[in-house]
Design an enzyme around this catalytic site. Structure first.
Site, PDB file in Angstrom:
ATOM      1  N   HIS A   1       0.840  -1.202   0.000  1.00 32.30           N
ATOM      2  CA  HIS A   1       0.000   0.000   0.000  1.00 32.30           C
ATOM      3  C   HIS A   1       0.874   1.250   0.000  1.00 32.30           C
ATOM      4  O   HIS A   1       0.983   1.976   0.993  1.00 32.30           O
ATOM      5  CB  HIS A   1      -0.943  -0.011   1.198  1.00 32.30           C
ATOM      6  CG  HIS A   1      -2.055  -0.997   1.078  1.00 32.30           C
ATOM      7  ND1 HIS A   1      -2.035  -2.227   1.712  1.00 32.30           N
ATOM      8  CD2 HIS A   1      -3.219  -0.957   0.372  1.00 32.30           C
ATOM      9  CE1 HIS A   1      -3.148  -2.897   1.419  1.00 32.30           C
ATOM     10  NE2 HIS A   1      -3.880  -2.147   0.605  1.00 32.30           N
TER      11      HIS A   1
ATOM     12  N   SER B   1       2.606   4.429  -2.989  1.00 33.12           N
ATOM     13  CA  SER B   1       2.152   5.241  -4.121  1.00 33.12           C
ATOM     14  C   SER B   1       2.189   4.469  -5.431  1.00 33.12           C
ATOM     15  O   SER B   1       1.503   4.851  -6.388  1.00 33.12           O
ATOM     16  CB  SER B   1       2.990   6.517  -4.235  1.00 33.12           C
ATOM     17  OG  SER B   1       4.322   6.220  -4.596  1.00 33.12           O
ATOM     18  N   THR B   2       2.964   3.391  -5.504  1.00 30.31           N
ATOM     19  CA  THR B   2       2.955   2.566  -6.713  1.00 30.31           C
ATOM     20  C   THR B   2       1.603   1.874  -6.865  1.00 30.31           C
ATOM     21  O   THR B   2       1.059   1.770  -7.972  1.00 30.31           O
ATOM     22  CB  THR B   2       4.084   1.520  -6.661  1.00 30.31           C
ATOM     23  OG1 THR B   2       5.338   2.193  -6.484  1.00 30.31           O
ATOM     24  CG2 THR B   2       4.130   0.702  -7.940  1.00 30.31           C
TER      25      THR B   2
ATOM     26  N   HIS C   1      -7.170   7.012  -2.848  1.00 25.20           N
ATOM     27  CA  HIS C   1      -7.982   5.999  -2.171  1.00 25.20           C
ATOM     28  C   HIS C   1      -7.255   5.278  -1.037  1.00 25.20           C
ATOM     29  O   HIS C   1      -7.903   4.698  -0.164  1.00 25.20           O
ATOM     30  CB  HIS C   1      -8.508   4.978  -3.178  1.00 25.20           C
ATOM     31  CG  HIS C   1      -7.537   3.893  -3.510  1.00 25.20           C
ATOM     32  ND1 HIS C   1      -6.475   4.073  -4.373  1.00 25.20           N
ATOM     33  CD2 HIS C   1      -7.451   2.602  -3.076  1.00 25.20           C
ATOM     34  CE1 HIS C   1      -5.784   2.951  -4.469  1.00 25.20           C
ATOM     35  NE2 HIS C   1      -6.356   2.039  -3.692  1.00 25.20           N
ATOM     36  N   ASP C   2      -5.924   5.295  -1.010  1.00 22.59           N
ATOM     37  CA  ASP C   2      -5.182   4.644   0.081  1.00 22.59           C
ATOM     38  C   ASP C   2      -4.166   5.584   0.718  1.00 22.59           C
ATOM     39  O   ASP C   2      -3.185   5.120   1.319  1.00 22.59           O
ATOM     40  CB  ASP C   2      -4.463   3.392  -0.436  1.00 22.59           C
ATOM     41  CG  ASP C   2      -5.325   2.144  -0.364  1.00 22.59           C
ATOM     42  OD1 ASP C   2      -6.246   2.107   0.476  1.00 22.59           O
ATOM     43  OD2 ASP C   2      -5.100   1.206  -1.153  1.00 22.59           O
TER      44      ASP C   2
ATOM     45  N   ASP D   1      -9.004  -1.439  -7.898  1.00 20.53           N
ATOM     46  CA  ASP D   1      -8.263  -1.589  -6.642  1.00 20.53           C
ATOM     47  C   ASP D   1      -7.676  -2.988  -6.472  1.00 20.53           C
ATOM     48  O   ASP D   1      -6.579  -3.148  -5.938  1.00 20.53           O
ATOM     49  CB  ASP D   1      -9.196  -1.249  -5.477  1.00 20.53           C
ATOM     50  CG  ASP D   1      -8.460  -1.206  -4.142  1.00 20.53           C
ATOM     51  OD1 ASP D   1      -7.258  -0.879  -4.140  1.00 20.53           O
ATOM     52  OD2 ASP D   1      -9.091  -1.493  -3.110  1.00 20.53           O
TER      53      ASP D   1
ATOM     54  N   GLN E   1      -3.480 -17.029  -3.144  1.00 24.02           N
ATOM     55  CA  GLN E   1      -3.938 -16.396  -4.373  1.00 24.02           C
ATOM     56  C   GLN E   1      -5.128 -17.130  -4.985  1.00 24.02           C
ATOM     57  O   GLN E   1      -6.069 -16.510  -5.489  1.00 24.02           O
ATOM     58  CB  GLN E   1      -2.785 -16.320  -5.376  1.00 24.02           C
ATOM     59  CG  GLN E   1      -1.728 -15.303  -5.021  1.00 24.02           C
ATOM     60  CD  GLN E   1      -2.280 -13.881  -4.983  1.00 24.02           C
ATOM     61  OE1 GLN E   1      -2.818 -13.384  -5.963  1.00 24.02           O
ATOM     62  NE2 GLN E   1      -2.150 -13.235  -3.833  1.00 24.02           N
TER      63      GLN E   1
END
Length: 689
Positions: A428, A430-431, A468-469, A586, A638
């Site tokens: 979480h 900026s990437t 958003h994060d 997201d 996953q």
């Protein structure tokens, strides 16, 4: 003096008039109608007080009628010794004698009282009325109401005893449906004590309501019609079948007759109830099940649970879709109170599209492609991909023109927002924000999405994706709630992070004019834009995942499949499209090209591993035990994530936006993880040959 039992108020010297309703009051209410105060009126006042009756006094016919309509007195005493003051007989007569109502009203004179001001004489008269005519008329009135209910109903009716006790009753009840079919039912009725101690039969999921209407004498004005309506709730469980083995549960919602505004769900339930009355048994039973589902509060959220009790899926559900166990150990994880970052000193000179270094510009050449490599941009920008990608995407969509803000303001805003992402987070950061912004821009270019959204929706979506994060601590909501963090306390353990992201984004933006991209838009437009951004950011909270997906499927996918074109222009559906868009952006990692998907899987796993490590150090509940770095199988995690959260959501989004390349990547990535799992490998990649 004369006593009357007539609708309204009696006549002659002093007339007594009493009315009985479907509930017999423990304290009789008496209305005294006397033109002036004298010894006779005082005698009845004292008698009412001694008998513990509630007493009201009226001086004119108008005030008497108003008082009666308000309180529905059981006994009315009218002084008609002075006929010049009012005509009691005219006052008693109905305004209109409706044929459908008059048979239900017991009318007529049945008692005369000779004038006597002696207090004990008045008291004795009241007691005789209470134990004689009042109770008798109450029983008769109740009987008439029950017979009326029986005529109107096909369900069982239970009558209370004189002591208002309903005994449990069970037996065979014969009835006819509206279509003429005869049915035999084994009925069981059980009493419950309601508010005020009155016996009623309350609703339960497997029982039936029978509404019985009791006509009271007051039909003076239509505005009082709600006062004439009572209800008797009869609850029963019924069975039907030649051998008695076939069980039928007939359920319906209680009607609240005083409600003037019906909610849409109430209208739906009423329609289903009406359809049940003339439906064959299999259809009626199916509608019963429908009603049971509609009574739940979470109509769009499935019951949490997995098919094979897969621990990976269970942990994902527990970690992402709940607010934690609410247990505090005493070791509380408190995040330091952070003020929004100012633009770092090395970023004080805003960048321009013309100032972007050639190497970075070359990296972003294919940013409009789904296969764009965000990690190459991360490396080229030294972990500042959001500012550069934001400049290009916002320019492509004309955001500065829409907001009427200079490019320098947008650049400053992007820089300060990126500065508030934590580069120390493995996932979480900026990437991730840049990746979500890229996916959002890609979805906005899809034809059906463009048909559904207005320019203000597009701008809101791009801004929401960017922020958003922001200031994400690298821990889940469950962790923050269990740790008693300041954010969890501030937001009452509800959508903690999402609420913080939205609030902080606007705080950062509006604090400094240099980065206030909203400064030059009109107030109403700002409020609309702000609400849309907040709604989209809050939609990324996973506890509402299935609600958003199911609403999208039922409100958009299914109508579109039936060629209902108007679904695209509905304001409510535009909100659903925006929520679905940002949700898919997201968590689109499993739909990315395989190398990107693998990298994202490693990063999110590392962040979960770090959370588990800290939970153990702090003595907090471990939210996702399978994410132990020593034992976790990343392929299994996953597979569970794709199975439980991704597949259905992207099937719905693909059906709307037409995304065959994403679905192909998803299929390939699922097969990749499945192959690793079948080989019992826990790592991201197979070992070299």
């Amino acid at each position: 003096m004369k006593v009357c039992w007539q609708r309204g108020i009696g006549y002659m010297d002093i007339c007594l008039c009493f009315f009985f309703f479907f509930i017999y009051l423990f304290f009789l209410q008496v209305l005294l109608v006397f033109a002036k105060e004298d010894s006779q009126s005082n005698g009845f006042c004292w008698a009412c007080e001694k008998a513990n009756f509630r007493c009201s006094m009226a001086r004119t016919p108008e005030s008497a009628l108003e008082c009666f309509l308000e309180k529905h007195h059981d006994l009315v005493i009218i002084d008609h010794r002075h006929s010049r003051h009012f005509d009691a007989e005219a006052l008693c007569r109905p305004d209109r004698e409706e044929a459908s109502v008059m048979p239900l009203i017991n009318a007529g004179f049945n008692r005369r009282y000779v004038e006597n001001a002696n207090m004990m004489a008045c008291y004795n008269e009241l007691l005789q009325l209470e134990h004689g005519e009042v109770r008798a008329q109450f029983k008769l009135r109740a009987g008439n109401a029950i017979f009326t209910a029986l005529e109107q109903s096909q369900e069982a009716i239970e009558i209370t005893s004189e002591d208002q006790v309903i005994q449990e009753w069970q037996g065979i009840y014969y009835a006819k449906k509206k279509n003429g079919d005869s049915i035999q039912q084994n009925v069981k009725i059980t009493p419950v004590i309601g508010q005020g101690g009155h016996p009623i039969l309350l609703p339960s999921p497997k029982c039936v309501n029978v509404q019985c209407y009791f006509y009271s004498p007051d039909i003076q004005s239509s505005k009082h019609k709600d006062r004439r309506k009572g209800s008797l709730d009869v609850r029963s469980t019924t069975s039907r079948g030649s051998d008695g083995s076939s069980q039928r549960r007939h359920s319906s919602m209680a009607r609240i007759h005083s409600m003037t505004i019906e909610a849409p769900i109430t209208k739906v339930i009423n329609i289903i109830n009406a359809a049940q009355e003339s439906s064959p048994m299999p259809v009626a039973e199916a509608l019963d099940r429908v009603l049971e589902i509609l009574r739940t509060t979470e109509l769009y959220s499935p019951q949490l649970g997995t098919k094979d009790e897969d621990p990976h899926t269970n942990d994902l559900v527990g970690g992402l879709m709940t607010d934690g166990l609410r247990r505090l150990s005493g070791n509380e994880y408190i995040f330091s109170t952070k003020h929004p970052h100012h633009i770092p000193s090395h970023l004080t000179t805003p960048l321009s599209l013309n100032d972007i270094p050639p190497r970075i510009a070359q990296t972003m050449e294919n940013e409009d492609s789904w296969d764009f490599d965000i990690f190459n941009l991360e490396a080229a920008t030294m972990k500042r991909p959001l500012t550069y990608l934001g400049l290009k995407i916002f320019s492509r969509f004309g955001v500065c023109e829409f907001l009427n803000c200079p490019e320098a303001t947008l650049r400053s805003w992007l820089q300060v927002i990126e500065a508030n992402y934590h580069s120390s987070n493995s996932y979480h950061n900026s990437t991730h924000a840049a990746d979500v912004l890229h996916a959002t821009a890609y979805f906005l270019c899809k034809e059906r999405v463009k048909q559904s959204l207005d320019p203000i929706d597009e701008v809101a979506a791009l801004i929401a994706a960017t922020v958003h994060d922001v200031d994400h601590p690298g821990r889940t909501n469950s962790f923050l709630c269990n740790a008693g963090s300041e954010l969890a306390i501030l937001y009452n353990d509800t959508a903690v992070l999402e609420s913080h992201h939205a609030a902080l984004a606007f705080q950062i933006t509006t604090r400094d004019d240099k980065c206030n991209i909203f400064k030059n838009i009109e107030r109403n437009e700002y409020r609309t834009l702000r609400q849309a951004i907040i709604d989209m950011v809050l939609a990324t909270e996973m506890t509402k995942h299935f609600e958003h997906v199911n609403k999208f499927v039922n409100s958009i996918n299914k109508p579109l499949a039936e060629s209902v074109k108007s679904v695209l222009t509905s304001p409510e559906n535009r909100i659903l499209v925006k929520r679905m868009l940002i949700k898919c952006a997201d968590i689109s990692n499993p739909c990315r090209p395989q190398e990107l998907c693998i990298e994202w899987a490693g990063r999110i796993s590392e962040e979960y591993f770090a959370q588990t490590d800290e939970e153990k150090r702090q003595g907090l509940p471990v939210v996702m035990p399978v994410f132990d770095r020593n034992t976790c199988s990343i392929p299994k995690s996953q597979i569970s994530f794709i199975d439980y959260f991704i597949t259905d959501m992207f099937d719905a989004w693909d059906a709307f936006a037409d995304l065959p390349n994403l679905m192909q990547h998803l299929d390939n990535n699922f097969k990749y993880w499945k192959g690793l799992d079948e080989r019992k490998l826990h790592s991201l990649r197979p070992p070299p040959e």
